[in-house]
Motif scaffolding. Structure first.
Motif, PDB file in Angstrom:
ATOM      1  N   ASN A  29      -8.374   9.066  -1.952  1.00 11.63           N
ATOM      2  CA  ASN A  29      -7.264   8.836  -2.670  1.00 11.63           C
ATOM      3  C   ASN A  29      -7.357   7.221  -3.090  1.00 11.63           C
ATOM      4  N   GLN A  72      -4.186   6.467  -5.323  1.00 14.83           N
ATOM      5  CA  GLN A  72      -3.078   6.274  -4.386  1.00 14.83           C
ATOM      6  C   GLN A  72      -3.293   5.155  -3.611  1.00 14.83           C
ATOM      7  N   ASP A  73      -4.267   4.713  -3.146  1.00 12.09           N
ATOM      8  CA  ASP A  73      -4.600   3.463  -2.359  1.00 12.09           C
ATOM      9  C   ASP A  73      -4.390   2.278  -3.451  1.00 12.09           C
ATOM     10  N   ILE A  77      -2.464   1.963  -6.140  1.00 12.03           N
ATOM     11  CA  ILE A  77      -1.119   1.789  -6.412  1.00 12.03           C
ATOM     12  C   ILE A  77      -0.320   1.068  -5.048  1.00 12.03           C
ATOM     13  N   GLU A  78      -0.730   1.817  -3.937  1.00 17.22           N
ATOM     14  CA  GLU A  78       0.001   1.095  -2.713  1.00 17.22           C
ATOM     15  C   GLU A  78      -0.341  -0.246  -2.582  1.00 17.22           C
ATOM     16  N   ARG A  79      -1.523  -0.457  -2.704  1.00 18.47           N
ATOM     17  CA  ARG A  79      -2.117  -2.124  -2.645  1.00 18.47           C
ATOM     18  C   ARG A  79      -1.301  -2.690  -3.512  1.00 18.47           C
ATOM     19  N   TYR A  80      -1.158  -2.392  -4.848  1.00 19.39           N
ATOM     20  CA  TYR A  80      -0.592  -3.286  -5.875  1.00 19.39           C
ATOM     21  C   TYR A  80       0.992  -3.444  -5.480  1.00 19.39           C
ATOM     22  N   LYS A  81       1.602  -2.446  -5.127  1.00 21.13           N
ATOM     23  CA  LYS A  81       2.954  -2.358  -4.729  1.00 21.13           C
ATOM     24  C   LYS A  81       3.251  -3.566  -3.701  1.00 21.13           C
ATOM     25  N   ARG A  82       2.383  -3.332  -2.492  1.00 19.77           N
ATOM     26  CA  ARG A  82       2.464  -4.193  -1.205  1.00 19.77           C
ATOM     27  C   ARG A  82       2.231  -5.800  -1.759  1.00 19.77           C
ATOM     28  N   ASP A  83       1.328  -5.875  -2.741  1.00 23.76           N
ATOM     29  CA  ASP A  83       0.691  -7.256  -2.889  1.00 23.76           C
ATOM     30  C   ASP A  83       1.885  -7.780  -4.037  1.00 23.76           C
TER      31      ASP A  83
END
Length: 185
Positions: A172, A175-176, A178-184
């Motif tokens: 994924n 998706q990984d 995107i999630e990393r970007y949102k988190r950072d």
């Protein structure tokens, strides 16, 4: 009735904006604009469509439509679907852009890698033979050594493409990211 017609014209106009955008985007990546329009029409339509419906919607010949549908099916970005009682083939677009991206781009990356690795596998021994041959003029030997070093350095890029394709197909990665970007952020 007049209000309904006006609303239909308005939504068709708005659909055209999206269809043109999708077709232009696909054109950027080497897919004929009319084939992009075909995908966009299926993407925006709520129900699967047959070739006649697509032809009527787009004004393309049935032959062009068949070629376009075949190409999009090869790319795995449209699918043939079954509807009970329907005798004509029906098609619908892949609506998940992550799947679309994965299918569309990984096929191109794999092709790029395969074409270039085949050339590299053919060329490297020939460059090496020139370098090792005592009869090769010094200028040609130096050129062969220089080119051989550049080609060998490019192998890391093709390893990267292999890894990228594998990660997109089996994981994924999108998706990984995107999630990393949102988190950072």
């Amino acid at each position: 009735m007049e209000n309904e017609q006006h609303a239909r014209e308005e939504i068709d106009r708005i659909h055209s904006i999206i269809k043109d955008s999708i077709a232009d985007t696909m054109d950027i990546y080497g897919v004929n604009r009319s084939i992009g329009q075909l995908y966009a029409t299926l993407y925006l339509n709520e129900q699967p469509m047959n070739l006649n419906e697509l032809r009527d919607e787009l004004g393309m010949s049935k032959g062009s439509m068949s070629i376009g549908v075949r190409k999009l099916m090869e790319e795995n970005i449209i699918h043939r679907v079954y509807r009970k009682g329907e005798r004509k083939d029906l098609y619908e677009a892949e609506r998940d852009f992550f799947k679309f991206f994965t299918s569309f781009f990984t096929r191109r990356w794999e092709r790029e890698r395969n074409v270039n690795m085949k050339a590299i596998e053919q060329a490297v021994p020939q460059y090496e033979a020139l370098v090792q041959n005592e009869d090769t003029p010094e200028e040609i030997r130096e050129e062969a050594e220089y080119t051989l070093a550049k080609i060998k350095a490019s192998l890391q890029y093709y390893e990267f493409l292999d890894l990228l394709v594998t990660q997109f197909k089996t994981g994924n990665l999108a998706q990984d990211i995107i999630e990393r970007y949102k988190r950072d952020n």
